[in-house]
Scaffold this motif. Sequence first.
Motif, short mmCIF file in Angstrom:
data_model
loop_
_atom_site.label_atom_id
_atom_site.label_comp_id
_atom_site.label_asym_id
_atom_site.label_seq_id
_atom_site.Cartn_x
_atom_site.Cartn_y
_atom_site.Cartn_z
N GLU A 165 0.82 -1.22 0.00
CA GLU A 165 0.00 0.00 0.00
C GLU A 165 0.85 1.26 0.00
N LYS A 166 1.97 1.23 0.72
CA LYS A 166 2.84 2.41 0.76
C LYS A 166 3.41 2.71 -0.62
N GLU A 167 3.95 1.68 -1.28
CA GLU A 167 4.48 1.85 -2.64
C GLU A 167 3.37 2.24 -3.60
N GLY A 168 2.17 1.72 -3.36
CA GLY A 168 1.05 2.00 -4.23
C GLY A 168 0.67 3.47 -4.29
N GLN A 169 1.08 4.25 -3.30
CA GLN A 169 0.75 5.68 -3.27
C GLN A 169 1.72 6.53 -4.10
N ARG A 170 2.84 5.94 -4.51
CA ARG A 170 3.80 6.68 -5.33
C ARG A 170 3.15 7.10 -6.66
N LYS A 171 3.71 8.13 -7.27
CA LYS A 171 3.20 8.62 -8.55
C LYS A 171 4.06 8.11 -9.70
N LEU A 172 3.39 7.67 -10.76
CA LEU A 172 4.10 7.20 -11.95
C LEU A 172 4.46 8.41 -12.81
N THR A 173 5.69 8.83 -12.72
CA THR A 173 6.13 10.04 -13.43
C THR A 173 6.96 9.74 -14.66
N SER A 174 7.41 8.47 -14.81
CA SER A 174 8.28 8.13 -15.95
C SER A 174 7.78 6.90 -16.68
N PRO A 175 6.59 6.97 -17.28
CA PRO A 175 6.11 5.81 -18.05
C PRO A 175 6.90 5.65 -19.34
N ALA A 176 6.90 4.43 -19.87
CA ALA A 176 7.54 4.20 -21.17
C ALA A 176 6.72 4.87 -22.26
N PRO A 177 7.37 5.40 -23.30
CA PRO A 177 6.61 6.00 -24.41
C PRO A 177 5.63 5.00 -25.00
N LEU A 178 4.44 5.46 -25.34
CA LEU A 178 3.39 4.59 -25.85
C LEU A 178 3.44 4.54 -27.37
N ASP A 179 3.65 3.36 -27.92
CA ASP A 179 3.64 3.17 -29.36
C ASP A 179 2.20 2.87 -29.78
N PRO A 180 1.55 3.76 -30.51
CA PRO A 180 0.14 3.54 -30.87
C PRO A 180 -0.08 2.21 -31.59
N TYR A 181 0.92 1.77 -32.36
CA TYR A 181 0.75 0.53 -33.12
C TYR A 181 0.67 -0.68 -32.19
N LEU A 182 1.33 -0.58 -31.04
CA LEU A 182 1.35 -1.71 -30.10
C LEU A 182 0.32 -1.55 -28.99
N ASP A 183 -0.43 -0.48 -29.04
CA ASP A 183 -1.46 -0.22 -28.03
C ASP A 183 -2.75 -0.92 -28.46
N LEU A 184 -2.90 -2.17 -28.06
CA LEU A 184 -4.01 -2.99 -28.54
C LEU A 184 -5.29 -2.69 -27.76
N PRO A 185 -6.45 -2.83 -28.42
CA PRO A 185 -7.72 -2.53 -27.74
C PRO A 185 -8.22 -3.66 -26.84
N TYR A 186 -7.61 -4.85 -26.95
CA TYR A 186 -8.12 -5.99 -26.19
C TYR A 186 -6.97 -6.74 -25.53
N GLU A 187 -7.30 -7.43 -24.44
CA GLU A 187 -6.35 -8.29 -23.74
C GLU A 187 -7.00 -9.63 -23.48
N MET A 188 -6.17 -10.63 -23.30
CA MET A 188 -6.63 -11.99 -23.03
C MET A 188 -6.51 -12.25 -21.53
N THR A 189 -7.54 -12.89 -20.95
CA THR A 189 -7.61 -13.00 -19.49
C THR A 189 -6.74 -14.10 -18.90
N GLY A 190 -6.22 -15.00 -19.72
CA GLY A 190 -5.35 -16.04 -19.18
C GLY A 190 -5.48 -17.35 -19.93
#
Length: 722
Positions: free
Chosen positions: A561-586
């Motif tokens: 929970e403590k780590e969970g409160q940190r802010k994500l300030t340095s995300p990896a650049p998002l490649d629109p081509y690899l940004d898929l609209p769906y995911e598989m649940t397992g």
Amino acid sequence: MHFIQKAAACLLVIAMLFISGEIKAQTDQNTGWPVYGGSKKSIRYSSLKQVNTSNVSQLQVAWIHHTEDADVKGSSQIQCNPVIVDGILYGVTPRLRLIALDAETGKQKWLFNPENYLPPNTNLGVNNSRGVTYWQSGNDKRILYGAGSNIYEVNAETGELEKDFGKGGWIDLHDDLELSNKTWYIAGTSPGIIYKDLYIVGGRVNESANAAPGSIRAFDVRTGKRRWIFHTVPHPGEYGYDTWEDKDAWKHIGGANCWTGFSMDEKRGILYAPTGSASFDFYGGKRLGSGLFANTLLALDAATGKLKWHYQVIHHDMWDKDLPAAPALVTIKRKGKAIDAVAQPTKHGFLFILDRVTGIPLYPVHEKPVPTVSELDGEKPWPTQPIPTLPQPYVRQSFTDNDINPYISEQSKAEVLSRLKGYRNGSMFLPPGKIPSVIFPGFDGGAEWGGPAYDPQTGLIYINANEMPWILTMVDAVKPPDKIETFAAAGERLFAKNCMACHGQDRKGSGNYPSLINIEKKYNKDQILTLLETGRRMMPSFKDVSLQEREAIVAFITGDEKEGQRKLTSPAPLDPYLDLPYEMTGYNKFLTSEGLPAISPPWGTLNAINLNTGKIAWKIPLGEEERLKDKNVPITGTENYGGPVVTAGGLVFIAATKDAKIRAFDKWNGKQLWEAKLPAAGFATPSVYLLNGKQYLVIACGGGKLGVPSGDAYVAFALPVK
């Protein structure tokens, strides 16, 4: 019930009449095991007869070698099919150390540890290794094998690095691959193959959108310099480029990789390379078209890498139907003529028999209509799939109400029936969607990476197979918000994108992948971060995910929970081509409340197919389900990994099952003649060899799959000394 379909007696006579002089000459040569799969033809055949149907029951342990580096906590494995040359066995340990053993005694001659050669502050990604490659020119003898993303070349007599190869003894598979992102995952899990002074290799890549190219490459065996490359996603101007609707697909789409290893017609100089699906496995909306050369058997000029012919067995794959093993090079009799052919098994239970020179099917194959309605935006399923008329499928290919497991309670049967009726079902080729669909044969086959064994004496090919139904469900991908996220929110989103397919929505594991519940009790934060960076076995590396994002995933899966409160300030650049609209649940197996397969047995089989007729000669269940042994239930078979070997002594040897046994069957009728308990399950293919007048059978016993304990042993069997 033994599920045995006995061949008519005349089959045996006819099969023997079909043997040509050329085939006899071939059988006389297979007395050792110098190559992964026994020979470059990948037929897993030995012409040795010392151990035969009359004396196999006398086999006993000749030696056991313990590598002493099993990772029990991490479910380590040994999938290695060792090679034996000049009385030395070369194999790989659970931690990817290369070992040389005296093949007569099992005593270690030397050990090579790749971790000793890593740059400072780096870790070895411990993937699975299925074998090594031996090369010799005069007195120059070398071993090449993959550990992490590196291919190491080691002196076969001393175990020392060959410093003139690559970067002082190794090459990095990221190099010379024309990667747009050098952090993408690639590993050498199956051994390469030698053609003259070329070392030809494929590789395992990620199965998500951020997959490296699956290009096949040849390197100079002495220097490590790349000599040729074949793009499995064609570049502009290359054959197959027009099968991709998006003409920039080659810049973004990865996969279509040969992770299985190769077979080769050395006289003709033809390399045979089976490929897997293109990324992402379960959504093809950003890779529209039939998609050459994914899910394709390639025939390449081994000297140049030029395409000779190709045959695609799945168009626009949406089901992870990789070609699971290198084809066996066989000779079959058609209309009184002996024809050199390739026999390519598949996960969905078909065996494609193609002319070795032209790629033309030797039994008719029909393009049959399949379902084309998809509820996923942007998806365009291919309208037909190739269906062979023969050989007969070696697994069931449908799951109906009548197929529900009969060895469970009535309440459990009703629950399975209710679930089955709520799933989409009825075709192997139902497009994935948000309503769960039944995948049968399952994600792990049908056939798997162990590969088939082919007997030139009889014309029979032996294939072990799984009959486990799985469930496929797609969900909408969670998009990153416009505002800065907390680690808790980002970790949940990134887990869904990168980890959910293997570890499940509830983090309890799926398929053969482990649960992450209470992972913080097994590993600390730094250890989990290292795993995310390097990968391990089936888990790929996530180096392309930024450090902060990896830390967010760790915070989420450990519930910090403590780590969970940190802010994500340095995300990896998002490649629109690899940004898929769906995911598989397992990768979720269709199991009963008792944890058994929802479908009736057999759950694992060994099949003998007559290639001259296309008919199944016999079929038996392979393996025993320990939970049912005391309930008067006939042998059910179990899921199995690793392949068979067949010998001129009339025997088929195979381990592969989770009950930790190795067995011998009569190759003519499937009758079991011998079994032995192993120190751990042998999820590997055995090797057979002759040394100082004695025939040996050796198997790697690494366990670690299907919930069974890990092991660290190589075990050799032989007849007792008289």
